[in-house]
Structure formats: structure tokens, C-alpha cells
Design an enzyme around this catalytic site. Structure first.
Site, PDB file in Angstrom:
ATOM      1  N   ASP A  33     -37.719   3.549  -1.441  1.00 25.35           N
ATOM      2  CA  ASP A  33     -36.946   4.478  -0.613  1.00 25.35           C
ATOM      3  C   ASP A  33     -37.347   4.415   0.861  1.00 25.35           C
ATOM      4  O   ASP A  33     -37.727   5.437   1.458  1.00 25.35           O
ATOM      5  CB  ASP A  33     -37.096   5.921  -1.107  1.00 25.35           C
ATOM      6  CG  ASP A  33     -36.873   6.086  -2.582  1.00 25.35           C
ATOM      7  OD1 ASP A  33     -35.951   5.446  -3.106  1.00 25.35           O
ATOM      8  OD2 ASP A  33     -37.622   6.849  -3.224  1.00 25.35           O
ATOM      9  N   GLU A 207     -26.790   8.728  -5.642  1.00 28.43           N
ATOM     10  CA  GLU A 207     -27.955   9.192  -4.887  1.00 28.43           C
ATOM     11  C   GLU A 207     -28.210   8.257  -3.705  1.00 28.43           C
ATOM     12  O   GLU A 207     -27.433   7.333  -3.438  1.00 28.43           O
ATOM     13  CB  GLU A 207     -29.195   9.294  -5.773  1.00 28.43           C
ATOM     14  CG  GLU A 207     -29.618   8.036  -6.472  1.00 28.43           C
ATOM     15  CD  GLU A 207     -30.778   8.276  -7.441  1.00 28.43           C
ATOM     16  OE1 GLU A 207     -31.142   9.438  -7.671  1.00 28.43           O
ATOM     17  OE2 GLU A 207     -31.321   7.288  -7.954  1.00 28.43           O
TER      18      GLU A 207
END
Length: 323
Positions: A33, A207
Site C-alpha cells: 500500500d 478498495e
């Protein structure tokens, strides 16, 4: 070995290295991420999932080194403990933006699979831990979620528009992806505005959103599939576009992203398993997109990658890895 043969071998080796630049993270550390890359002075920085928020730096976009975490081990803002029960200091999916002479770092607090989550923000005048001005000051909570019908308050993505206005996108599964305008003075959601659902919903696998503007269009990138399973990860990147930063976003076929639309941008290719989490760095006329992927040639470890972003007939294309 004779000198002539040794010279030939060295030249061949050099040529091979030029054709095949080394992965700077191979055998060193993992990245998951990654945030949008920030450049301060001659140093590039990104933040990523990790204890205290992992901080990584480079001077050439090729060779990366872990730096001091944002929050020291065992310390984090006190409001998190009463908001996200069971939080242990492992922050997820941060993103960073510079405004008002400071860096605003947005971060996620949750536990795996839970709808009880929060996004907070901290600020610092500089990203360099060696500077006397370096100091992360927490500014508190930005948004929370509590039940599975909420937009799960993780995975923040930021965009400063060409008119100076700033937007936040966030969310994971559960209630889908949300978008809202931020107050550029406080870094919080602007008073009198609301969060709009712009993709996913109904527990669907959306997401890691990122909002990018190119020309008159706003592009909403997001991930479908499942992350965090190494070689078995099924993540892939899709996109929709809109003439409004708050949507509605539609794919190439005109299908709304809240109705299951989404044009494929990047999926598993060769050693690059489950690519995800788009961040855009514009520099020197280049659009460079950072992502993570699971390395099929290194037991599925999560690594950082840069790709060039181009637009063809009004739609984004992520080209092969740069380095």
C-alpha cells in the site's frame, strides 16, 4: 582468466545490468500500500503499511531505504485506542499531500476484516528526520466507520485539483468507495458537505481508491479482487472517469462504478502478482505511478514498483515497470 576474456565478461555483465535494472527492494524489505510519492529537496519519500507507518526514501527513484517510522514503536495518537478497539500500532495504506507549508499524512487504523475503522491525519513541516523542524503532530480523526453498511474508513487517497480544492477518496468492501471535499485549512471533511458513494457497495470487493485528474476528466482508480495472500492474491486495478471529482464515475462502456462497472487497467502479469494501490507522481513531463505487487520470483513477497502512466483515447494505460 586471461585479461581479454575478463574484459569481455565485464562488458557483457555491464550490458546485462543496463538491460535488466535490479529491483531495489529485492532481498531487503517489503512494501504494501505505498502512498503517493513526495519529493522534498533532492529526496523522494513514500509511506506504506507497517508498524508506526513505514517511511521509505530515495534520491533516484531506484534505490530505496527505510527511514524512521512516523510513530515510534508503542506510541500512537491516544484517540485511536477508544475508537478502534484492539488496534496494535500496525497502520495501513497511508497517503500524503503537501499544503499550507506542511505535509498532511492520512493513515488508516483498523483490524483485519473489521468494519470498525478510522482515518486520521498528522502534519509535519518536513519529511526529513534529520531536520530540526521534523515533527509529526497528530491532527485527529477525519472519518470513522462502525458497521458493515458504512464506507469502511481505510485506504485514503488524495487529490489537489487545479483550482486548489482538495478531495479525499477512501473505502474497502462493505459500503464501497466514498469521496468528499476536504477543508484545505484543517485537512478534515469540509463543513456542510457529505461523503458520496462513488464505487462498489453491497460488500463488493472495492478498495484502495486513487483520484487523478487529466484534462477535463477525473479518473477513479481502485482495486478489485483480494489482496494480502501472496502468490494467491487476486488483486487487479480498474478505473472509471467523470467530469466531476465527486462522480458519478463510469467505465468505457458507460457503466457506473456503483453498479459493478470498471475498465481493467492492470492485472497479474508474469512475476507481478496482484498489482494494486495506485499513486501518481508527476515530474519532468512524466506521469509515474507507484504500485505494490506480490513477487512470483520471491515467494510472493510484497514489493514496490514504478510504471509510466499514459492516456490513450481518453483512458489510462500503465506501461511496463520502469525500475
Amino acid at each position: 582468466m586471461p585479461r581479454t576474456n575478463r574484459t569481455i565478461c565485464l562488458l557483457v555483465g555491464l550490458f546485462w545490468c543496463l538491460l535488466n535494472p535490479a529491483n531495489a527492494q529485492e532481498g531487503s524489505f517489503t512494501t504494501h500500500d505505498p502512498s503517493t510519492i513526495q519529493k522534498e529537496g533532492g529526496t523522494y519519500w513514500y509511506f506504506s503499511t507497517g508498524n508506526g507507518i513505514q517511511t521509505v526514501r530515495s534520491t533516484d527513484l531506484r534505490n530505496w531505504t527505510i527511514s524512521k517510522p512516523v510513530f515510534e514503536k508503542g506510541t500512537w495518537p491516544g484517540w485511536i485506542d477508544s475508537t478502534v478497539r484492539g488496534f496494535k500500532g500496525h497502520f495501513w495504506a497511508p497517503d500524503c499531500l503537501r499544503m499550507n507549508g506542511r505535509y498532511y499524512l492520512y493513515y488508516s487504523c483498523s483490524t483485519f476484516g473489521s468494519a470498525v475503522s478510522a482515518i486520521g491525519v498528522a502534519t509535519s513541516p518536513t519529511l526529513n528526520p534529520q531536520s530540526p523542524d521534523y515533527r509529526w503532530t497528530d491532527q485527529g480523526m477525519v472519518v470513522t466507520s462502525n458497521v458493515r453498511t458504512d464506507i469502511n474508513a481505510i485506504d485514503p487517497g488524495l487529490l489537489r485539483d487545479t483550482d486548489g480544492r482538495v478531495y479525499l477518496v477512501y473505502g474497502s468492501f462493505h459500503g464501497g468507495i466514498g469521496a468528499a471535499e476536504l477543508d484545505t485549512l484543517t485537512g478534515k471533511i469540509k463543513t456542510g458537505t457529505s461523503v458520496k458513494t462513488v464505487a462498489g457497495g453491497r460488500q463488493s470487493d472495492w478498495e484502495a481508491p486513487a483520484l487523478v485528474k487529466e484534462g477535463t476528466y477525473y479518473y477513479l482508480f481502485a482495486n478489485n479482487g483480494l489482496c494480502c495472500k501472496g502468490l494467491n492474491s487476486t488483486y487487479y486495478i480498474v478505473v472509471g472517469r467523470s467530469t466531476n471529482p465527486l462522480g458519478p464515475f463510469v467505465d468505457k462502456s458507460g457503466r457506473d462504478l456503483t453498479a459493478g462497472g470498471g475498465t481493467l487497467v492492470l492485472r497479474t502479469e508474469g512475476q507481478y502478482i496482484g498489482p494494486g494501490h495506485v499513486g501518481l507522481l508527476r515530474e519532468g513531463g512524466r506521469n509515474l505511478v507507484s504500485i505494490h505487487y506480490y513477487d512470483a520470483e520471491d515467494k510472493g513477497r510484497s514489493k514496490f514498483s514504478l510504471r509510466r502512466l499514459s492516456f490513450q483515447e481518453g483512458w489510462p494505460v500503465l506501461e511496463r515497470e520502469l525500475y
